[in-house]
Design a protein around this motif. Structure first.
Motif, PDB file in Angstrom:
ATOM      1  N   ARG A 116      49.541  62.778 100.628  1.00 57.57           N
ATOM      2  CA  ARG A 116      48.703  63.232 101.743  1.00 57.57           C
ATOM      3  C   ARG A 116      47.542  62.244 101.883  1.00 57.57           C
ATOM      4  O   ARG A 116      46.724  62.102 100.969  1.00 57.57           O
ATOM      5  CB  ARG A 116      48.195  64.642 101.462  1.00 57.57           C
ATOM      6  N   VAL A 117      47.491  61.556 103.037  1.00 58.68           N
ATOM      7  CA  VAL A 117      46.533  60.465 103.246  1.00 58.68           C
ATOM      8  C   VAL A 117      45.567  60.820 104.370  1.00 58.68           C
ATOM      9  O   VAL A 117      45.986  61.147 105.489  1.00 58.68           O
ATOM     10  CB  VAL A 117      47.269  59.148 103.576  1.00 58.68           C
ATOM     11  N   TRP A 118      44.282  60.718 104.081  1.00 59.01           N
ATOM     12  CA  TRP A 118      43.204  60.938 105.041  1.00 59.01           C
ATOM     13  C   TRP A 118      42.902  59.609 105.714  1.00 59.01           C
ATOM     14  O   TRP A 118      42.665  58.604 105.034  1.00 59.01           O
ATOM     15  CB  TRP A 118      41.986  61.453 104.280  1.00 59.01           C
ATOM     16  N   VAL A 119      42.930  59.587 107.052  1.00 56.30           N
ATOM     17  CA  VAL A 119      42.674  58.356 107.798  1.00 56.30           C
ATOM     18  C   VAL A 119      41.499  58.581 108.737  1.00 56.30           C
ATOM     19  O   VAL A 119      41.584  59.383 109.676  1.00 56.30           O
ATOM     20  CB  VAL A 119      43.918  57.916 108.606  1.00 56.30           C
ATOM     21  N   SER A 120      40.393  57.879 108.492  1.00 62.06           N
ATOM     22  CA  SER A 120      39.252  57.969 109.403  1.00 62.06           C
ATOM     23  C   SER A 120      39.479  57.000 110.555  1.00 62.06           C
ATOM     24  O   SER A 120      40.149  55.984 110.411  1.00 62.06           O
ATOM     25  CB  SER A 120      37.947  57.636 108.685  1.00 62.06           C
ATOM     26  N   GLY A 121      38.925  57.349 111.707  1.00 67.19           N
ATOM     27  CA  GLY A 121      39.155  56.519 112.885  1.00 67.19           C
ATOM     28  C   GLY A 121      40.585  56.649 113.385  1.00 67.19           C
ATOM     29  O   GLY A 121      41.130  55.737 113.988  1.00 67.19           O
ATOM     30  N   SER A 122      41.196  57.799 113.144  1.00 63.91           N
ATOM     31  CA  SER A 122      42.618  57.997 113.438  1.00 63.91           C
ATOM     32  C   SER A 122      42.960  57.911 114.922  1.00 63.91           C
ATOM     33  O   SER A 122      44.119  57.698 115.265  1.00 63.91           O
ATOM     34  CB  SER A 122      43.092  59.331 112.867  1.00 63.91           C
ATOM     35  N   ALA A 123      41.982  58.059 115.800  1.00 58.48           N
ATOM     36  CA  ALA A 123      42.239  57.948 117.238  1.00 58.48           C
ATOM     37  C   ALA A 123      42.006  56.535 117.758  1.00 58.48           C
ATOM     38  O   ALA A 123      42.287  56.245 118.916  1.00 58.48           O
ATOM     39  CB  ALA A 123      41.363  58.938 118.011  1.00 58.48           C
TER      40      ALA A 123
END
Length: 159
Positions: A2-9
């Motif tokens: 499970r990977v958290w990605v900031s700036g995903s948009a």
């Protein structure tokens, strides 16, 4: 994983999400805009809540085109979002983090004076030549990430 990605948009973050999903990972997007629930990356509690259950962090968030932005706001946003993401990840027990940056840290993209590089392509060893605050984000983020990855606690040894 499970990977958290900031700036995903954003441009880079959305591509990172696409590739992680294609590789079979679960993705938790964190952005102030887009389809995912909004996450204020300057708010430690909001970041901590969005990181729940994640195994890794990919930090892509940042202001990509700072031409008409106040340098203080640029540094506040880009450096503090990186700090908050890494600090909250560390607190949550997440020990895997990837930080994305751009070639703008080398000074040629937003420099107030004309600059050239001693060689191309520009790489990690290329000197940062500009004195503009717009180009200082990358080294600040890299210093923080080095401390987070090499220290037992995120504050020890970091100056």
């Amino acid at each position: 994983m499970r990977v958290w990605v900031s700036g995903s948009a954003g441009r880079l973050g959305s591509e990172v999400c696409r590739q992680l999903l294609a590789a079979g990972h679960e993705v938790v997007g964190a952005d102030v805009r887009g389809e995912a629930p909004a996450v204020d990356l300057l708010d430690p509690a909001a970041v901590a809540a969005s990181l729940a259950g994640c195994d890794a962090v990919v930090h892509c968030a940042g202001i990509p085109t700072p031409e008409d932005m106040d340098p203080t706001d640029l540094v506040r946003t880009n450096v503090l979002t990186t700090f908050t993401a890494l600090e909250q990840a560390w607190t949550a027990g997440i020990r895997t983090a990837v930080l994305a940056s751009s070639g703008a840290i080398h000074g040629t993209a937003f420099s107030p004076e004309p600059l050239t590089q001693p060689y191309v392509p520009v790489d990690e060893d290329s000197p940062r030549r500009s004195s503009s605050p717009r180009t200082r984000r990358g080294s600040g983020g890299r210093s923080r990430s080095s401390c987070a990855s090499t220290s037992r606690t995120p504050r020890s040894g970091c100056r």
